[in-house]
Write a protein that holds these residues in place. Structure first.
Motif, PDB file in Angstrom:
ATOM      1  N   LEU A  63      45.873 -10.167  -2.801  1.00 24.30           N
ATOM      2  CA  LEU A  63      46.481  -9.050  -1.497  1.00 24.30           C
ATOM      3  C   LEU A  63      45.875  -9.292  -0.764  1.00 24.30           C
ATOM      4  N   MET A  64      44.558  -9.574  -0.916  1.00 32.86           N
ATOM      5  CA  MET A  64      44.384  -9.819   0.488  1.00 32.86           C
ATOM      6  C   MET A  64      44.623 -11.359   1.225  1.00 32.86           C
ATOM      7  N   ARG A  65      45.382 -12.287   0.453  1.00 27.31           N
ATOM      8  CA  ARG A  65      45.585 -13.056   0.786  1.00 27.31           C
ATOM      9  C   ARG A  65      47.080 -13.190   1.756  1.00 27.31           C
ATOM     10  N   ARG A  66      47.749 -11.950   0.873  1.00 27.72           N
ATOM     11  CA  ARG A  66      49.526 -11.491   1.300  1.00 27.72           C
ATOM     12  C   ARG A  66      49.363 -10.540   2.312  1.00 27.72           C
ATOM     13  N   SER A  67      47.931 -10.222   2.633  1.00 29.14           N
ATOM     14  CA  SER A  67      47.548  -9.579   3.935  1.00 29.14           C
ATOM     15  C   SER A  67      47.811  -9.863   5.238  1.00 29.14           C
ATOM     16  N   ARG A  68      48.485  -9.071   6.207  1.00 28.22           N
ATOM     17  CA  ARG A  68      48.302  -9.722   7.613  1.00 28.22           C
ATOM     18  C   ARG A  68      47.408  -8.772   8.815  1.00 28.22           C
ATOM     19  N   ALA A  69      46.842  -7.887   8.325  1.00 31.71           N
ATOM     20  CA  ALA A  69      45.757  -7.242   8.464  1.00 31.71           C
ATOM     21  C   ALA A  69      45.152  -7.241   7.414  1.00 31.71           C
ATOM     22  N   THR A  70      43.526  -6.794   7.733  1.00 31.57           N
ATOM     23  CA  THR A  70      43.264  -5.665   7.000  1.00 31.57           C
ATOM     24  C   THR A  70      42.082  -4.280   7.866  1.00 31.57           C
ATOM     25  N   LEU A  71      42.461  -3.157   6.873  1.00 33.36           N
ATOM     26  CA  LEU A  71      41.919  -2.101   7.834  1.00 33.36           C
ATOM     27  C   LEU A  71      40.566  -1.643   6.985  1.00 33.36           C
ATOM     28  N   LEU A  72      40.020  -1.446   7.867  1.00 27.89           N
ATOM     29  CA  LEU A  72      38.313  -1.081   7.782  1.00 27.89           C
ATOM     30  C   LEU A  72      38.287   0.704   8.210  1.00 27.89           C
ATOM     31  N   THR A  73      38.077   2.178   7.467  1.00 33.97           N
ATOM     32  CA  THR A  73      37.853   3.192   8.138  1.00 33.97           C
ATOM     33  C   THR A  73      36.958   4.280   7.915  1.00 33.97           C
ATOM     34  N   SER A  74      35.538   3.484   7.277  1.00 33.50           N
ATOM     35  CA  SER A  74      34.695   3.792   7.056  1.00 33.50           C
ATOM     36  C   SER A  74      33.704   5.122   8.134  1.00 33.50           C
ATOM     37  N   HIS A  75      33.555   5.626   7.662  1.00 32.44           N
ATOM     38  CA  HIS A  75      32.533   6.895   8.707  1.00 32.44           C
ATOM     39  C   HIS A  75      31.297   5.376   9.468  1.00 32.44           C
ATOM     40  N   TYR A  76      30.251   5.235   8.358  1.00 34.56           N
ATOM     41  CA  TYR A  76      30.038   4.496   7.386  1.00 34.56           C
ATOM     42  C   TYR A  76      29.758   3.107   6.649  1.00 34.56           C
ATOM     43  N   GLU A  77      28.539   2.259   6.823  1.00 37.77           N
ATOM     44  CA  GLU A  77      28.649   1.044   5.936  1.00 37.77           C
ATOM     45  C   GLU A  77      26.951   0.603   5.281  1.00 37.77           C
ATOM     46  N   GLY A  78      27.446  -0.193   4.711  1.00 42.45           N
ATOM     47  CA  GLY A  78      25.469  -1.106   5.222  1.00 42.45           C
ATOM     48  C   GLY A  78      26.351  -2.250   4.936  1.00 42.45           C
ATOM     49  N   SER A  79      27.266  -3.387   4.368  1.00 40.86           N
ATOM     50  CA  SER A  79      27.445  -4.031   3.962  1.00 40.86           C
ATOM     51  C   SER A  79      28.437  -4.260   3.550  1.00 40.86           C
ATOM     52  N   PRO A  80      29.640  -4.154   4.520  1.00 44.31           N
ATOM     53  CA  PRO A  80      30.914  -3.743   3.905  1.00 44.31           C
ATOM     54  C   PRO A  80      32.352  -5.521   3.285  1.00 44.31           C
ATOM     55  N   ARG A  81      31.236  -5.186   1.165  1.00 46.39           N
ATOM     56  CA  ARG A  81      31.956  -6.404   1.145  1.00 46.39           C
ATOM     57  C   ARG A  81      32.705  -7.363   1.171  1.00 46.39           C
ATOM     58  N   VAL A  82      33.806  -6.095   1.447  1.00 46.35           N
ATOM     59  CA  VAL A  82      35.607  -6.457   1.586  1.00 46.35           C
ATOM     60  C   VAL A  82      36.223  -6.717   3.218  1.00 46.35           C
ATOM     61  N   MET A  83      34.962  -7.168   4.002  1.00 48.84           N
ATOM     62  CA  MET A  83      35.038  -7.576   5.062  1.00 48.84           C
ATOM     63  C   MET A  83      34.893  -8.920   5.073  1.00 48.84           C
ATOM     64  N   PHE A  84      34.225  -9.456   4.160  1.00 47.96           N
ATOM     65  CA  PHE A  84      33.826 -10.584   4.358  1.00 47.96           C
ATOM     66  C   PHE A  84      34.812 -11.280   3.286  1.00 47.96           C
ATOM     67  N   GLU A  85      35.247 -10.233   2.246  1.00 46.20           N
ATOM     68  CA  GLU A  85      36.575 -11.106   1.363  1.00 46.20           C
ATOM     69  C   GLU A  85      37.422 -11.224   2.378  1.00 46.20           C
ATOM     70  N   SER A  86      38.334 -10.042   3.000  1.00 46.79           N
ATOM     71  CA  SER A  86      38.882 -10.665   4.104  1.00 46.79           C
ATOM     72  C   SER A  86      39.522 -11.634   5.060  1.00 46.79           C
ATOM     73  N   LEU A  87      38.188 -11.672   5.671  1.00 41.64           N
ATOM     74  CA  LEU A  87      38.261 -12.822   6.728  1.00 41.64           C
ATOM     75  C   LEU A  87      37.946 -14.535   5.516  1.00 41.64           C
ATOM     76  N   ALA A  88      37.378 -14.025   4.724  1.00 40.28           N
ATOM     77  CA  ALA A  88      37.895 -15.492   3.403  1.00 40.28           C
ATOM     78  C   ALA A  88      39.303 -16.127   2.928  1.00 40.28           C
ATOM     79  N   CYS A  89      39.781 -15.371   2.732  1.00 43.69           N
ATOM     80  CA  CYS A  89      40.891 -14.774   2.614  1.00 43.69           C
ATOM     81  C   CYS A  89      41.921 -15.801   3.957  1.00 43.69           C
ATOM     82  N   GLY A  90      41.808 -15.118   5.307  1.00 44.54           N
ATOM     83  CA  GLY A  90      42.154 -15.656   6.138  1.00 44.54           C
ATOM     84  C   GLY A  90      43.197 -14.855   6.790  1.00 44.54           C
TER      85      GLY A  90
END
Length: 367
Positions: free
Chosen positions: A271-298
């Motif tokens: 899903l992330m490899r085919r995404s133009r951009a990933t959206l994160l809308t959390s009020h708060y996080e620790g260290s969101p894994r989805v952020m690093f995974e998205s970046l790794a997929c370019g």
């Protein structure tokens, strides 16, 4: 030997969060033996018995102390952590005396209560926001009790790993040798392929208050309205999913915004490899894994400030940080989609599991 204590079923891990963290610990730990004290979700493994279980390329020992389905919706009468605590108390002999790894402060407190001498406390979230109004945790009703358990578990732990830079100064007032870390991505699964076309915008998470899926769907509606050819995917599940879907139906955008439900790690990566951009809308996080995974997929990340406490996103380089406004976030998605994918992917290099996890696994082992 390392014993991991957490209310998971090792044969039924879910994508993201603590489950993925534990999965990577098992895969990358140099310990000769890994034991998991958890729960039996499907009843396949009997409560109160050790089971030898295959996990990827190694085997682990698995001891369920309770049997229940983990709820991913709000409104629980008995929180999962409490059910698990009762199971730990009933089967305390299973924990043993080797190095123990816990992922919630209430579990750390129980281990201390049971006389565990060496445990490493992992903290995955913002301890202040967890008890605040935007939390979907049961702890929002008992902030004073959470603080007591947190203080006790931190003070007596052999080591503490905190996945939240924003909360570091507060936690270090309790325990000054806290190791602050980001989470990581697994490069075997999450990687950049320049030949794959970018087709849609994505959001991946729990449909719960912390993640603010209502803000996410309003953002996706904005961008789909402004561009009739745009597509969006919102992957996950939770109690707010019906409300999110109703927004899409009311706007007659079901052909542009899709909901695949809870998907596997491999499917998230695709899903992330085919995404133009990933959206994160959390009020708060620790260290969101989805952020690093998205970046790794370019794939660049468009995020609210609360969703990036470690300030991983460099404005206009690997993503866009926006105010909590669906108009600003939708504009951010359009801007981010033009960022060079190869530069985005390289920005993830310091967060590869091979770079981050070895240091994390050494915390608390010298005592």
């Amino acid at each position: 030997m390392r014993t991991i204590v957490e209310h998971i079923d090792i044969t039924n891990l879910v994508a993201g969060g603590i489950d993925t963290c534990i999965g990577d610990v098992i895969r990358h730990s140099a310990e000769n033996e890994i034991r998991i004290i958890g729960i039996s979700e499907g009843g396949e493994h009997p409560v109160g018995q050790w089971n030898r279980v295959a996990f990827d390329e190694r085997e682990v020992w698995f001891f369920p102390v309770a049997s229940f389905e983990r709820s991913r919706t709000r409104g629980l009468r008995v929180p999962d952590s409490l059910r698990f605590a009762f199971g730990l108390l009933a089967h305390r002999q299973a924990i043993g005396s080797d190095l123990v790894q816990v992922h919630r402060v209430e579990t750390g407190f129980i281990c201390r209560l049971l006389g565990v001498k060496r445990y490493v406390q992992f903290i995955h979230n913002d301890g202040v926001a967890l008890t605040g109004s935007n939390s979907d945790s049961a702890w929002r009703r008992l902030p004073g009790l959470y603080r007591l358990l947190e203080s006790s578990s931190l003070r007596y732990a052999s080591g503490v790993v905190l996945f939240n830079e924003k909360d570091a100064s507060r936690v270090r007032a309790i325990r000054n040798d806290v190791h602050v870390s980001t989470t990581w991505f697994n490069g075997t699964t999450f990687n950049f392929d320049p030949s794959i076309p970018k087709e849609y915008y994505s959001w991946v998470g729990r449909f719960e208050a912390q993640k603010d899926p209502i803000l996410a769907v309003r953002t996706m509606i904005d961008i789909c309205r402004s561009d009739p050819s745009a597509k969006a995917v919102m992957a996950g599940e939770g109690s707010m999913e019906p409300a999110v879907r109703s927004h899409v139906e009311e706007c007659d955008l079901a052909d542009q915004i899709s909901f695949p439900g809870r998907i596997s790690r491999v499917e998230v990566a695709e899903l992330m490899r085919r995404s133009r951009a990933t959206l994160l809308t959390s009020h708060y996080e620790g260290s969101p894994r989805v952020m690093f995974e998205s970046l790794a997929c370019g794939t660049p990340v468009v995020t609210t400030e609360g969703a990036d406490p470690s300030r991983v996103i460099s404005q206009g380089i690997n993503g866009i940080v926006c105010a909590r406004s669906h108009t600003e976030l939708s504009a951010g998605l359009e801007l981010a989609s033009s960022l060079p994918s190869d530069i985005v992917a390289r920005s993830a290099d310091p967060y590869d599991v091979e770079e981050v996890l070895p240091t994390v696994l050494r915390i608390g082992t010298s005592q």
